[in-house]
Motif scaffolding. Sequence first.
Motif, mmCIF file in Angstrom:
data_model
loop_
_atom_site.group_PDB
_atom_site.id
_atom_site.type_symbol
_atom_site.label_atom_id
_atom_site.label_comp_id
_atom_site.label_asym_id
_atom_site.label_seq_id
_atom_site.Cartn_x
_atom_site.Cartn_y
_atom_site.Cartn_z
ATOM 1 N N ARG A 145 0.696 -1.058 -0.047
ATOM 2 C CA ARG A 145 -0.045 -0.301 -0.135
ATOM 3 C C ARG A 145 0.700 1.265 0.092
ATOM 4 N NH1 ARG A 145 -3.729 -1.439 5.460
ATOM 5 N NH2 ARG A 145 -1.122 -2.390 5.719
ATOM 6 N N LYS A 146 2.549 1.288 0.999
ATOM 7 C CA LYS A 146 2.937 2.383 0.257
ATOM 8 C C LYS A 146 2.908 2.926 -1.104
ATOM 9 C CE LYS A 146 6.780 -0.430 2.515
ATOM 10 N NZ LYS A 146 5.748 -1.056 2.427
ATOM 11 N N LEU A 147 2.889 2.391 -2.550
ATOM 12 C CA LEU A 147 3.457 2.444 -3.646
ATOM 13 C C LEU A 147 1.850 3.749 -4.083
ATOM 14 C CD1 LEU A 147 5.408 0.034 -5.005
ATOM 15 C CD2 LEU A 147 5.770 2.717 -4.140
ATOM 16 N N ARG A 148 0.730 3.237 -2.992
ATOM 17 C CA ARG A 148 -0.588 3.475 -4.066
ATOM 18 C C ARG A 148 -1.449 4.626 -3.154
ATOM 19 N NH1 ARG A 148 -1.713 -0.385 -7.576
ATOM 20 N NH2 ARG A 148 -3.774 -0.343 -7.566
ATOM 21 N N SER A 149 -1.954 5.585 -4.437
ATOM 22 C CA SER A 149 -2.632 6.847 -3.257
ATOM 23 C C SER A 149 -3.703 6.508 -3.053
ATOM 24 C CB SER A 149 -2.907 7.605 -4.871
ATOM 25 O OG SER A 149 -3.252 7.230 -5.647
ATOM 26 N N PHE A 150 -4.363 7.627 -3.109
ATOM 27 C CA PHE A 150 -5.639 8.160 -2.247
ATOM 28 C C PHE A 150 -6.907 7.571 -2.788
ATOM 29 C CE2 PHE A 150 -4.314 12.402 -0.355
ATOM 30 C CZ PHE A 150 -3.614 12.207 0.815
ATOM 31 N N ASP A 151 -6.848 8.181 -4.718
ATOM 32 C CA ASP A 151 -7.916 7.649 -5.474
ATOM 33 C C ASP A 151 -7.589 6.818 -5.963
ATOM 34 O OD1 ASP A 151 -10.159 7.221 -5.946
ATOM 35 O OD2 ASP A 151 -10.554 8.948 -7.772
ATOM 36 N N GLU A 152 -7.626 5.352 -5.777
ATOM 37 C CA GLU A 152 -6.348 4.498 -6.935
ATOM 38 C C GLU A 152 -7.040 3.482 -7.611
ATOM 39 O OE1 GLU A 152 -3.004 4.570 -8.235
ATOM 40 O OE2 GLU A 152 -1.846 4.727 -6.686
ATOM 41 N N THR A 153 -6.118 3.622 -8.922
ATOM 42 C CA THR A 153 -6.840 1.946 -9.658
ATOM 43 C C THR A 153 -6.680 0.730 -9.373
ATOM 44 O OG1 THR A 153 -4.726 2.232 -11.131
ATOM 45 C CG2 THR A 153 -5.839 3.619 -11.550
ATOM 46 N N ALA A 154 -7.747 -0.016 -9.974
ATOM 47 C CA ALA A 154 -8.167 -0.735 -9.116
ATOM 48 C C ALA A 154 -6.716 -1.633 -10.032
ATOM 49 C CB ALA A 154 -9.268 -1.444 -10.469
ATOM 50 N N PHE A 155 -5.998 -1.563 -11.040
ATOM 51 C CA PHE A 155 -5.368 -2.631 -11.528
ATOM 52 C C PHE A 155 -4.208 -2.007 -11.154
ATOM 53 C CE2 PHE A 155 -7.884 -4.286 -15.629
ATOM 54 C CZ PHE A 155 -8.804 -4.234 -15.087
ATOM 55 N N LEU A 156 -3.459 -3.482 -10.670
ATOM 56 C CA LEU A 156 -1.592 -3.302 -10.100
ATOM 57 C C LEU A 156 -1.266 -2.066 -11.064
ATOM 58 C CD1 LEU A 156 -0.080 -3.387 -7.920
ATOM 59 C CD2 LEU A 156 0.597 -5.455 -9.730
#
Length: 488
Positions: free
Chosen positions: A477-488
């Motif tokens: 989760r460290k690499l993901r933002s507030f409103d993230e895309t579903a796909f990796l």
Amino acid sequence: MTTIRLPKHPEPETYTDPALAVERLELLYQQATDFLCDGFIRVMENAAPAGQRIRAFYPEIRFTTSSFAQVDSRLSFGHVSMPGTYATTVTRPDLFRNYLIQQIGLLIKNHGQPVTIGASDTPIPVHFAVAARPDLTVPQDGAAGFTLRDVFDVPDLSTTHDDIVNGTHQPANGTGPLALFTAQRVDYSLARLAHYTATDPSHFQNHVLFTNYQFYVAEFEAYARAQLADPASGYTGFVSTGDHEITDADAEIPPVDKLPQMPTYHLKRKDGSGITLVNIGVGPSNAKTATDHIAVLRPHAWLMVGHCAGLRNTQALGDFVLAHAYLREDHVLDDDLPVWTPIPALAEIQIALEQAVAEVTELEGYDLKRIMRTGTVATIDNRNWELRDQSGPVQRLSQSRAIALDMESATIAANGYRFRVPYGTLLCVSDKPLHGELKLPGMASDFYQTQVSRHLQIGIRAMEQLRGMPLARLHSRKLRSFDETAFL
């Protein structure tokens, strides 16, 4: 102007089986590209039809949910953050088949809703449609006797951008993005990868090593041949620059007349979990270019295993540097990722690299400090910084607690952060300019020679450890933002 499209525009269909959904994507894409290629051949043979335009569209994945129910909070991907409609265009579903099945499957599982597969409203540029046909080449503008863009769609910068990954995307018609890249952006990078690396993108593996030193290529080939000689290794082939692939450890690799800008080599496994080595050469521009395009393949990790200048008197040639922070003075990503953005060290990568160093060198604990130091790596854009007044640069390096300096590592790490690709850096000290040891012939000691030969082994060992890690843990989760895309 009359637009000639496929005889029957396909109706959208819903799926709860991800494999069937991807089969539909493959069919729609194949029909669209075949239609464009056939039309291109007709036009080239019989001249362009007056007042007619030939057009086909990328397939699309669309997903809608109306529930605010929160999915497992431990997940970093495979779900959307709020109710709404989300979509992404898709190219080369044959190349991304396993990835698409995995990502669509997670979306269906986590939300209990089907996906809809149909045609998008984004045209496929003819250049990308014919890319998989070696017998077809799109002529330069003016060389075909007609204006290409009057008949076919050409690449469009309005759909070839990094707005989603940069966090500046504005959803159209209230539809949010499902993936980080549009189909045209992916097609553009696939074409550039083939150009820069002289290998087909289909050969790229999920674990990528970057280096700035040609010596590692010979070491990588030797390792690959040893693995191919071992039936239990799990490796199935080795691809060198020019798309020359061998499956026999003793097979010859023909010499290449002209090396590409970024020679690339692939040690393959059937599931794509092998290792790719890219010699990006020197400089942050090359580092950005390589990672900009490899990112669309959604690798599970990339590591920099190159040479650096040691900045501490206690360091020796051949010592290792494990980066846990980066000083970004490369400037090539300033417009995409503000310099105030922290680039954190990723625990999973750091542990894998440190364990790999311990295994290969047979040192551990306090003894490991003799040959490896952890700290800040500074990346600059001036190779000959030593020739200028050093008071300013040296003061900044000291204030940042930097222990090493190079021209690629921070760029690769920053683009990993930006593209949500796990990243790390393990460098080998090749010179110490602040202490009179410049990178000159004859400076390398026996210890340095030994350490360089070990360096690539350490990178490979770290990648093999990461390969066994669950994706949900590696892609944290460290690499993901507030409103993230579903796909990796």
